[in-house]
Design an enzyme around this catalytic site. Sequence first.
Site, PDB file in Angstrom:
ATOM      1  N   LYS A  52       0.781  -1.257   0.027  1.00  0.00           N
ATOM      2  CA  LYS A  52       0.108   0.008  -0.246  1.00  0.00           C
ATOM      3  C   LYS A  52       0.814   1.416  -0.001  1.00  0.00           C
ATOM      4  O   LYS A  52       0.370   2.423  -0.259  1.00  0.00           O
ATOM      5  CB  LYS A  52      -0.721   0.073   1.466  1.00  0.00           C
ATOM      6  CG  LYS A  52      -1.696  -1.016   1.420  1.00  0.00           C
ATOM      7  CD  LYS A  52      -2.578  -1.224   2.842  1.00  0.00           C
ATOM      8  CE  LYS A  52      -3.530  -2.359   2.924  1.00  0.00           C
ATOM      9  NZ  LYS A  52      -3.888  -1.991   4.545  1.00  0.00           N
ATOM     10  N   GLY A  53       2.326   1.073   0.334  1.00  0.00           N
ATOM     11  CA  GLY A  53       2.831   2.247   0.561  1.00  0.00           C
ATOM     12  C   GLY A  53       3.169   3.415  -0.514  1.00  0.00           C
ATOM     13  O   GLY A  53       3.292   4.535   0.155  1.00  0.00           O
ATOM     14  N   GLU A 107       8.120   2.201  -5.937  1.00  0.00           N
ATOM     15  CA  GLU A 107       7.961   1.832  -4.490  1.00  0.00           C
ATOM     16  C   GLU A 107       7.937   2.924  -3.590  1.00  0.00           C
ATOM     17  O   GLU A 107       8.260   4.026  -3.979  1.00  0.00           O
ATOM     18  CB  GLU A 107       9.269   1.087  -4.301  1.00  0.00           C
ATOM     19  CG  GLU A 107       9.289  -0.330  -4.584  1.00  0.00           C
ATOM     20  CD  GLU A 107       8.837  -1.301  -3.243  1.00  0.00           C
ATOM     21  OE1 GLU A 107       8.036  -0.497  -2.246  1.00  0.00           O
ATOM     22  OE2 GLU A 107       9.101  -2.269  -3.201  1.00  0.00           O
ATOM     23  N   ASP A 108       7.681   2.543  -2.190  1.00  0.00           N
ATOM     24  CA  ASP A 108       7.681   3.700  -1.285  1.00  0.00           C
ATOM     25  C   ASP A 108       9.175   3.858  -0.772  1.00  0.00           C
ATOM     26  O   ASP A 108       9.646   4.986  -0.701  1.00  0.00           O
ATOM     27  CB  ASP A 108       6.656   3.485  -0.205  1.00  0.00           C
ATOM     28  CG  ASP A 108       6.785   2.155   0.548  1.00  0.00           C
ATOM     29  OD1 ASP A 108       7.582   1.305  -0.061  1.00  0.00           O
ATOM     30  OD2 ASP A 108       6.116   1.823   1.589  1.00  0.00           O
ATOM     31  N   ASP A 111      14.627  -0.551   1.637  1.00  0.00           N
ATOM     32  CA  ASP A 111      15.438  -0.730   2.752  1.00  0.00           C
ATOM     33  C   ASP A 111      16.508  -1.813   2.726  1.00  0.00           C
ATOM     34  O   ASP A 111      17.754  -1.404   2.319  1.00  0.00           O
ATOM     35  CB  ASP A 111      14.334  -0.997   4.065  1.00  0.00           C
ATOM     36  CG  ASP A 111      15.356  -1.365   5.432  1.00  0.00           C
ATOM     37  OD1 ASP A 111      16.632  -1.013   5.515  1.00  0.00           O
ATOM     38  OD2 ASP A 111      14.500  -1.594   6.448  1.00  0.00           O
ATOM     39  N   LYS A 139      17.037   4.110   1.945  1.00  0.00           N
ATOM     40  CA  LYS A 139      17.751   4.138   3.156  1.00  0.00           C
ATOM     41  C   LYS A 139      19.155   3.921   3.010  1.00  0.00           C
ATOM     42  O   LYS A 139      19.696   3.172   2.579  1.00  0.00           O
ATOM     43  CB  LYS A 139      17.223   2.915   4.374  1.00  0.00           C
ATOM     44  CG  LYS A 139      15.903   3.302   5.106  1.00  0.00           C
ATOM     45  CD  LYS A 139      15.822   2.380   6.217  1.00  0.00           C
ATOM     46  CE  LYS A 139      14.334   2.645   6.892  1.00  0.00           C
ATOM     47  NZ  LYS A 139      13.934   1.789   8.075  1.00  0.00           N
ATOM     48  N   PHE A 160      13.073   4.561  11.562  1.00  0.00           N
ATOM     49  CA  PHE A 160      11.853   3.962  10.786  1.00  0.00           C
ATOM     50  C   PHE A 160      11.200   5.447  10.480  1.00  0.00           C
ATOM     51  O   PHE A 160      10.777   6.261  11.243  1.00  0.00           O
ATOM     52  CB  PHE A 160      11.004   3.307  11.900  1.00  0.00           C
ATOM     53  CG  PHE A 160      10.051   2.626  11.494  1.00  0.00           C
ATOM     54  CD1 PHE A 160      10.009   1.316  10.733  1.00  0.00           C
ATOM     55  CD2 PHE A 160       8.553   3.075  11.465  1.00  0.00           C
ATOM     56  CE1 PHE A 160       9.266   0.673  10.214  1.00  0.00           C
ATOM     57  CE2 PHE A 160       7.488   2.333  10.873  1.00  0.00           C
ATOM     58  CZ  PHE A 160       7.757   1.316  10.072  1.00  0.00           C
ATOM     59  N   VAL A 161      10.626   5.551   9.350  1.00  0.00           N
ATOM     60  CA  VAL A 161      10.111   6.654   8.800  1.00  0.00           C
ATOM     61  C   VAL A 161       8.528   6.201   8.566  1.00  0.00           C
ATOM     62  O   VAL A 161       8.014   5.183   8.251  1.00  0.00           O
ATOM     63  CB  VAL A 161      10.608   7.151   7.404  1.00  0.00           C
ATOM     64  CG1 VAL A 161      12.045   7.630   8.013  1.00  0.00           C
ATOM     65  CG2 VAL A 161      10.832   5.926   6.323  1.00  0.00           C
ATOM     66  N   ASP A 167       3.265   3.456   6.513  1.00  0.00           N
ATOM     67  CA  ASP A 167       2.702   3.278   7.938  1.00  0.00           C
ATOM     68  C   ASP A 167       3.620   2.471   8.981  1.00  0.00           C
ATOM     69  O   ASP A 167       4.653   2.076   8.702  1.00  0.00           O
ATOM     70  CB  ASP A 167       1.493   2.281   7.600  1.00  0.00           C
ATOM     71  CG  ASP A 167       1.919   0.711   7.603  1.00  0.00           C
ATOM     72  OD1 ASP A 167       2.849   0.474   6.743  1.00  0.00           O
ATOM     73  OD2 ASP A 167       1.399   0.043   8.382  1.00  0.00           O
ATOM     74  N   ARG A 173      -0.097   6.863   7.481  1.00  0.00           N
ATOM     75  CA  ARG A 173      -0.185   6.734   5.917  1.00  0.00           C
ATOM     76  C   ARG A 173      -0.618   8.207   5.541  1.00  0.00           C
ATOM     77  O   ARG A 173       0.024   8.550   4.429  1.00  0.00           O
ATOM     78  CB  ARG A 173      -0.971   5.772   5.421  1.00  0.00           C
ATOM     79  CG  ARG A 173      -0.350   4.237   5.357  1.00  0.00           C
ATOM     80  CD  ARG A 173      -1.089   3.492   4.389  1.00  0.00           C
ATOM     81  NE  ARG A 173      -0.845   2.016   4.710  1.00  0.00           N
ATOM     82  CZ  ARG A 173      -0.121   1.424   4.539  1.00  0.00           C
ATOM     83  NH1 ARG A 173       1.207   1.805   3.916  1.00  0.00           N
ATOM     84  NH2 ARG A 173       0.205  -0.027   5.154  1.00  0.00           N
TER      85      ARG A 173
HETATM   86  P1  IMP Z   1      12.880  -3.823   2.344  1.00  0.00           P
HETATM   87  O1  IMP Z   1      12.467  -5.342   1.828  1.00  0.00           O
HETATM   88  O2  IMP Z   1      13.524  -4.241   3.396  1.00  0.00           O
HETATM   89  O3  IMP Z   1      13.715  -3.287   1.255  1.00  0.00           O
HETATM   90  O4  IMP Z   1      11.567  -3.180   2.594  1.00  0.00           O
HETATM   91  C1  IMP Z   1      10.908  -2.544   1.882  1.00  0.00           C
HETATM   92  C2  IMP Z   1       9.289  -2.442   2.233  1.00  0.00           C
HETATM   93  O5  IMP Z   1       9.412  -2.484   3.841  1.00  0.00           O
HETATM   94  C3  IMP Z   1       8.633  -1.180   2.008  1.00  0.00           C
HETATM   95  O6  IMP Z   1       8.153  -1.228   0.710  1.00  0.00           O
HETATM   96  C4  IMP Z   1       8.084  -0.759   3.158  1.00  0.00           C
HETATM   97  O7  IMP Z   1       6.616  -1.434   2.785  1.00  0.00           O
HETATM   98  C5  IMP Z   1       8.700  -1.426   4.329  1.00  0.00           C
HETATM   99  N1  IMP Z   1       9.461  -0.481   5.057  1.00  0.00           N
HETATM  100  C6  IMP Z   1      10.858  -0.516   5.219  1.00  0.00           C
HETATM  101  N2  IMP Z   1      11.529   0.559   6.034  1.00  0.00           N
HETATM  102  C7  IMP Z   1      10.292   1.224   6.492  1.00  0.00           C
HETATM  103  C8  IMP Z   1       9.998   2.254   7.309  1.00  0.00           C
HETATM  104  O8  IMP Z   1      11.015   2.755   7.610  1.00  0.00           O
HETATM  105  N3  IMP Z   1       8.960   2.573   7.361  1.00  0.00           N
HETATM  106  C9  IMP Z   1       7.852   2.173   6.813  1.00  0.00           C
HETATM  107  N4  IMP Z   1       7.885   0.879   6.151  1.00  0.00           N
HETATM  108  C10 IMP Z   1       9.204   0.625   5.780  1.00  0.00           C
END
Ligand code: IMP
Length: 182
Positions: A52-53, A107-108, A111, A139, A160-161, A167, A173
Site C-alpha cells: 500500500k505504501g 516503491e515507497d 531498505d 535508506k 523508521f519513517v 505506515d 499513512r
Molecule cells: P525492504 O524489503 O527491506 O527493502 O523493505 C521494503 C518495504 O518495507 C517497503 O516497501 C515498506 O513497506 C517497508 N519499510 C521498510 N522500511 C520502512 C520504514 O522505515 N517505514 C515504513 N515502512 C518501511
Amino acid sequence: MNIKTGSVHSFHGRDVEVLFSRDDITSRLQALAKDIEKDYHGKELVVVGVLKGSFLFMADLVRCISLPLTCDFLRVSSYEGEHSTGDVRMEFDMTQPIHGKDVLLVEDIVDTGNTLRHLLSHLKAKQPSSLRVASLLFKETGRNGRSLVDYIAFEVPNRFVVGYGLDYEGQFRSLPFVGAFI
Ligand code: IMP
C-alpha cells in the site's frame, strides 16, 4: 498546522520529526518527473505501484509526468511493526500484461532491498521491454541494492519513517509529509 521540515509533531501518541515537508516533496517530484520524461521520450509507460505504501507517491508522481501512461498495482507485504520479516508475500498481482512494454515500478522505500529483488524477478518473468524502479525513499544503510533503483526522490537515515503513504501498524499513512519517529 504549519508543518515545516525539522519540526516535531505528535500523532497517534508518537513524536514524529518532519524529514521532508509537503513542499519538499512537491518540488522533488517535479524534478524526478522531468528525468523520467527525458528517459522515456516518445514512449508509453506502464506505471506499477506497490501497495500500500506507494499510493500517495504514485498518485502525485503520475500527475507530474507528461507522457502517455497506464497505471496498475500489485501488493506485497513483508513488514510487521518496525521489522522486516524477510519473507515477501505477494498478496495480489497486477492485472494487465506487460510483455514488450516499458514498465516503471513505483516503491515507497527501499531498505534491505529484499522486496525489490523479489518484485524485479517476478516482473522480469513477464518479459517487459524495459523495467525501471522509482522509489520515494532509499535508506542510507549501504547494505541494500542502490544499483537496483533508477529514480530516488530522497535518501533517508536508518530510522523508521512514516507518512506520505508509509505506515506503522496501519497508521500514519495519511500524513502529508515524510517523518521519522524520535
Ligand atoms: P525492504 O524489503 O527491506 O527493502 O523493505 C521494503 C518495504 O518495507 C517497503 O516497501 C515498506 O513497506 C517497508 N519499510 C521498510 N522500511 C520502512 C520504514 O522505515 N517505514 C515504513 N515502512 C518501511
